[in-house]
Design a protein around this motif. Structure first.
Motif, PDB file in Angstrom:
ATOM      1  N   GLU A   1       0.823  -1.202   0.000  1.00 24.10           N
ATOM      2  CA  GLU A   1       0.000   0.000   0.000  1.00 24.10           C
ATOM      3  C   GLU A   1       0.859   1.254   0.000  1.00 24.10           C
ATOM      4  O   GLU A   1       0.524   2.256  -0.617  1.00 24.10           O
ATOM      5  N   SER A   2       1.998   1.208   0.697  1.00 24.31           N
ATOM      6  CA  SER A   2       2.832   2.391   0.817  1.00 24.31           C
ATOM      7  C   SER A   2       3.526   2.746  -0.483  1.00 24.31           C
ATOM      8  O   SER A   2       3.991   3.865  -0.638  1.00 24.31           O
ATOM      9  N   THR A   3       3.654   1.802  -1.411  1.00 24.40           N
ATOM     10  CA  THR A   3       4.324   2.087  -2.676  1.00 24.40           C
ATOM     11  C   THR A   3       3.341   2.311  -3.826  1.00 24.40           C
ATOM     12  O   THR A   3       3.767   2.457  -4.964  1.00 24.40           O
ATOM     13  N   ASP A   4       2.042   2.336  -3.539  1.00 26.81           N
ATOM     14  CA  ASP A   4       1.058   2.602  -4.584  1.00 26.81           C
ATOM     15  C   ASP A   4       0.968   4.110  -4.827  1.00 26.81           C
ATOM     16  O   ASP A   4       1.055   4.908  -3.896  1.00 26.81           O
ATOM     17  N   PRO A   5       0.760   4.513  -6.089  1.00 26.88           N
ATOM     18  CA  PRO A   5       0.633   5.942  -6.372  1.00 26.88           C
ATOM     19  C   PRO A   5      -0.734   6.464  -5.976  1.00 26.88           C
ATOM     20  O   PRO A   5      -1.697   5.703  -5.815  1.00 26.88           O
TER      21      PRO A   5
ATOM     22  N   ALA B   1      -5.120   2.254 -13.005  1.00 23.35           N
ATOM     23  CA  ALA B   1      -6.290   1.383 -12.979  1.00 23.35           C
ATOM     24  C   ALA B   1      -6.074   0.201 -12.045  1.00 23.35           C
ATOM     25  O   ALA B   1      -6.978  -0.199 -11.297  1.00 23.35           O
ATOM     26  N   SER B   2      -4.876  -0.369 -12.045  1.00 23.68           N
ATOM     27  CA  SER B   2      -4.602  -1.514 -11.169  1.00 23.68           C
ATOM     28  C   SER B   2      -4.507  -1.086  -9.712  1.00 23.68           C
ATOM     29  O   SER B   2      -4.919  -1.822  -8.812  1.00 23.68           O
ATOM     30  N   ALA B   3      -3.969   0.125  -9.481  1.00 23.70           N
ATOM     31  CA  ALA B   3      -3.880   0.609  -8.096  1.00 23.70           C
ATOM     32  C   ALA B   3      -5.258   0.872  -7.518  1.00 23.70           C
ATOM     33  O   ALA B   3      -5.484   0.717  -6.314  1.00 23.70           O
ATOM     34  N   GLY B   4      -6.201   1.276  -8.358  1.00 24.17           N
ATOM     35  CA  GLY B   4      -7.555   1.523  -7.888  1.00 24.17           C
ATOM     36  C   GLY B   4      -8.386   0.269  -7.723  1.00 24.17           C
ATOM     37  O   GLY B   4      -9.496   0.332  -7.203  1.00 24.17           O
TER      38      GLY B   4
ATOM     39  N   ALA C   1      -0.561 -11.624 -13.874  1.00 26.22           N
ATOM     40  CA  ALA C   1       0.463 -11.856 -14.898  1.00 26.22           C
ATOM     41  C   ALA C   1       0.525 -10.711 -15.892  1.00 26.22           C
ATOM     42  O   ALA C   1       1.612 -10.277 -16.300  1.00 26.22           O
ATOM     43  N   VAL C   2      -0.659 -10.190 -16.276  1.00 31.15           N
ATOM     44  CA  VAL C   2      -0.686  -9.065 -17.209  1.00 31.15           C
ATOM     45  C   VAL C   2      -0.056  -7.832 -16.571  1.00 31.15           C
ATOM     46  O   VAL C   2       0.792  -7.155 -17.168  1.00 31.15           O
ATOM     47  N   LEU C   3      -0.463  -7.523 -15.345  1.00 34.01           N
ATOM     48  CA  LEU C   3       0.031  -6.316 -14.680  1.00 34.01           C
ATOM     49  C   LEU C   3       1.522  -6.415 -14.367  1.00 34.01           C
ATOM     50  O   LEU C   3       2.239  -5.411 -14.420  1.00 34.01           O
TER      51      LEU C   3
END
Length: 340
Positions: free
Chosen positions: A8-12, A116-119, A131-133
């Motif tokens: 969580e701490s490294t998510d934008p 989009a992936s972070a959300g 795998a895609v991300l």
């Protein structure tokens, strides 16, 4: 510290990253239009003819434009348009030359996929989506597209579109802009910048004509009853999700970006001379450079990936400024020699 906290701490910050993505898209569009105008001027018929024939005083401006269009520290390899410019662009693609406009667009696409992936943290729990991300994070666009297509093949398009919407459009656009096929770039450019671009026909035949005559085995077997309706419904849902995500990104902006005047894409009017048009594009690129730097100042994205992203965006801003200087110099040289 648990893995969850560390992740969580490294998510934008998704909202702030969305504002940066929007600015990257606008900058890519502005760079592309500036390169197109410079290509029409430097690789068209009028300026080169006068520069190489009897009007020697115009040669410096012509050479400056050519250097600006091919400067690795600025526009990279940037011929765009028709005729000689189209041939030059194709040669650059086949030779693997880098284009600033494409690099900015691809950076924005990757950041949009990351946002989009972070959300949607649930994507990490799905092995196929993970795998895609992961391939996207490691800049392996070919593998990311293959993984996405494998999901479509194994689990159906409805599941794939629902799982990765709206990131699948950005993923396919990224692949179109970076593969070796120059004939699908227009589709990737539309997704990356939102600018509608007319597809160039292949060997004189448009896409509709090729689709009409495509009656061979490659068309595949007919879909089972009800499948087409489900696919249409899934695509409609994906389109609505993409529109909702785009609308949400448009109403979000950082205070730093808001304080910088907007840089609309320069529009060349009949009253503009070549020199004044080049100055207009130069001013637009400088404004975008300022906005790019401002956009990442307050971007909250801890960790080395966030710092690498900020460094990349600042590098794009510096290259926009270099290109602006080249256009301004060419404009001054044209005015000194008399516009063609």
């Amino acid at each position: 510290m648990s893995d969850a906290v560390t992740s969580e701490s490294t998510d934008p910050d998704v909202d702030l990253l969305g504002a940066v993505c929007r600015e990257l898209a606008e900058t890519a569009d502005a760079v592309g239009e500036a390169a197109r105008h410079a290509s029409e001027l430097a690789l068209g018929a009028r300026l080169p003819a006068t520069a190489l024939a009897r009007v020697r005083r115009r040669r410096p401006a012509w050479r400056t434009l050519l250097r600006t269009l091919t400067d690795p520290a600025g526009l990279g390899w940037a011929p765009r348009g028709r005729g000689v410019a189209a041939a030059g662009r194709l040669a650059g693609i086949l030779a693997g030359r880098e284009s600033l406009a494409v690099s900015i667009a691809v950076c924005g696409l990757k950041a949009r996929i990351r946002a989009a992936s972070a959300g949607r943290p649930e994507l990490a729990a799905d092995p196929d989506a993970a795998a895609v991300l992961k391939a996207v994070e490691e800049d392996r666009q070919g593998e990311a597209v293959r993984a996405f297509r494998a999901i479509m093949r194994d689990r159906g398009p409805e599941y794939a579109f629902t799982l990765l919407s709206p990131a699948f459009a950005d993923l396919l656009a990224w692949h179109a802009l970076t593969d070796d096929n120059p004939f699908n770039d227009h589709a990737g450019w539309q997704v990356a910048t939102g600018r509608a671009v007319t597809a160039e026909p292949l060997l004189g035949f448009g896409a509709a004509c090729r689709a009409f005559f495509d009656r061979g085995p490659g068309r595949g077997d007919p879909l089972p009853p009800g499948t087409a309706r489900r696919i249409t419904a899934a695509r409609a849902a994906a389109t609505r999700a993409a529109a909702a995500a785009t609308a949400a990104a448009r109403v979000t902006a950082t205070a730093a970006v808001a304080r910088v005047p907007s840089a609309a894409a320069p529009v060349r009017t009949p009253a503009q001379t070549p020199a004044s048009a080049l100055r207009s594009h130069a001013a637009g690129l400088r404004s975008h450079a300022v906005r790019l730097r401002a956009a990442v100042v307050h971007l909250r994205w801890p960790g080395p990936k966030g710092e690498a992203f900020r460094t990349e965006v600042r590098g794009f801003a510096d290259r926009c400024a270099v290109a602006a200087d080249g256009f301004a110099l060419a404009a001054a040289q044209l005015e000194a020699a008399g516009s063609p």
